[in-house]
Design an enzyme around this catalytic site. Structure first.
Site, PDB file in Angstrom:
ATOM      1  N   TYR A   1       8.139 -36.599 -74.174  1.00 36.88           N
ATOM      2  CA  TYR A   1       8.457 -38.002 -74.296  1.00 36.88           C
ATOM      3  C   TYR A   1       7.453 -38.825 -73.196  1.00 36.88           C
ATOM      4  CZ  TYR A   1      10.997 -42.255 -72.915  1.00 36.88           C
ATOM      5  OH  TYR A   1      11.441 -43.171 -72.394  1.00 36.88           O
TER       6      TYR A   1
ATOM      7  N   ASP B   1      14.813 -29.995 -73.050  1.00 37.09           N
ATOM      8  CA  ASP B   1      15.101 -31.446 -73.503  1.00 37.09           C
ATOM      9  C   ASP B   1      15.670 -31.182 -74.952  1.00 37.09           C
ATOM     10  OD1 ASP B   1      15.817 -33.909 -74.439  1.00 37.09           O
ATOM     11  OD2 ASP B   1      14.429 -34.581 -73.020  1.00 37.09           O
TER      12      ASP B   1
END
Length: 401
Positions: free
Chosen positions: A117, A190
């Site tokens: 991200y 994540d």
């Protein structure tokens, strides 16, 4: 029955709230929002460590340190991930920053997935590398050998997303966990894109799992939050200090309540997200105006077998590339009615996002080109609406390409 023997559908609805009686004779089915910032204590104890009060025993002092609503959420998060400890943070970014800060010090080394991200990658570059003196190496973690080659004596943390945002790349959690163990490094994953319902990295060897609870865990696009789950007491101690004292970045009682409420329907929502996403992925893959579709549930995905092995489902996020230029992409986006152009993902409503100008805009054009994020590359967060309505909307917009 031991709590971890319960199915996740049951844990999602009840765990953490049962037994939290607010007053004699009162039995709330759902835990209320405890908004009090401070709590009275029975007497003065000169030997008491007020920051070590046990919230599970009803011992509270100040809501920054612990809050009944947040405590219930943290127990539920730990149960869903199969972990021992969980902490809820004010955002997913705060959860990631706290985890990294708990593990690394100046002079240490981090090995991270190159396809992270954009906000996480910016954090690693601008905060940890430039300001805190931590060396960071980005690797193509789809190739486990590259992870191994990047490890060194100073490596303290290995950081992965799987699937990654937005290219839907996967890494082999079990194999990378073994590498991290060999080098005595902490392995963090994540897990936002799949939620605890479809993937459990701790069971595959990860040390820490983080979530943006904003996404699937809350599921209704009305709360921002983050979470960290771990089995390691030493990491938990550092994280608790950072959450409550070092950073003071705990989740608010009201956001904790919203996330608790959202999690109750997590299994139902995730099954519908996946069902809709699979149909849309197959539709897009067969359309002449689409050059590629990235969704691990498709057999055409280069890591489909890995996804099937380490996940129990494929999630509700997919990416695709249009056979057009930036103007054509803008025209396509302008013709959509059921897919608002917006960042974030994981809510009950469908969203579409343009990574080049939105989530990954902090990256340079060269970096985006290297990753394969073109101006006609789009990411879908597929909601739980009727799939025929979503397909019709996409079909009409694709006719403009």
């Amino acid at each position: 029955m031991n709590d971890y023997e319960l199915h996740r559908e049951t844990l999602a609805v009840t765990h953490g709230e049962r037994g939290q009686t607010p007053a004699p004779g009162v039995e709330d089915v759902t835990i209320p929002v405890h908004l009090s910032s401070t709590y009275s204590i029975p007497d003065v104890d000169p030997d008491a460590d007020l920051e070590s009060l046990d919230p599970d025993a009803g011992e509270y002092l100040y809501s920054r340190l612990s809050n009944p609503t947040r405590n219930a959420l943290e127990h539920r998060l730990a149960a869903l991930e199969g972990g021992t400890h969980a902490l809820a943070f004010v955002s997913g970014t705060a959860a990631i920053a706290a985890t990294m800060t708990a593990v690394v010090h100046p002079g240490d080394h981090i090995v991270a997935f190159e396809d992270l991200y954009g906000g996480t990658k910016t954090m690693l570059n601008r905060l940890f590398a430039e300001r805190l003196g931590v060396d960071v190496t980005f690797v193509d973690a789809t190739d486990t050998d590259e992870v191994e080659a990047a490890m060194r004596d100073e490596t303290r943390l290995v950081w992965m997303e799987t699937p990654s945002n937005p290219l839907m790349h996967l890494c082999d959690i079990e194999a990378i966990a073994a590498i991290a163990d060999d080098w005595n490094a902490v392995f963090g994953v994540d897990n936002t894109f799949l939620s605890p319902y479809f993937q459990n990295p701790l069971s595959l060897g990860a040390d820490v799992v983080v979530h943006s609870t904003t996404k699937y865990l809350n599921g209704h696009s009305d709360s921002i939050g983050g979470a960290v789950v771990t089995d390691r007491d030493d990491i938990m101690d550092e994280l608790a200090f950072l959450q409550r004292v070092g950073m003071g970045s705990m989740l608010s009682p009201f956001d904790s309540y919203l996330t608790l409420r959202g999690i109750k329907t997590l299994p139902l929502r995730m099954r519908q997200h996946e069902e809709n996403a699979m149909e849309i992925a197959r539709f897009l893959e067969s359309h002449d105006a689409v050059t590629r579709v990235l969704y691990p549930g498709l057999e055409s995905h280069p890591q489909h077998d890995l996804a099937a092995r380490q996940q129990s489902g494929f999630g509700g996020v997919l990416s695709f590339e249009l056979d057009t230029d930036p103007d054509g992409t803008a025209a396509f986006l302008g013709h959509l009615d059921e897919f608002p152009l917006a960042v974030s993902l994981g809510g009950v409503e469908s969203l579409i996002e343009h990574p080049a100008t939105m989530t990954h805009s902090p990256l340079s054009q060269a970096d985006r080109d290297t990753l394969g994020i073109s101006d006609s590359f789009l990411r879908l967060s597929v909601g739980v609406e009727h799939v025929d309505d979503l397909l019709s909307d996409l079909d009409e917009a694709l006719a403009t390409v």
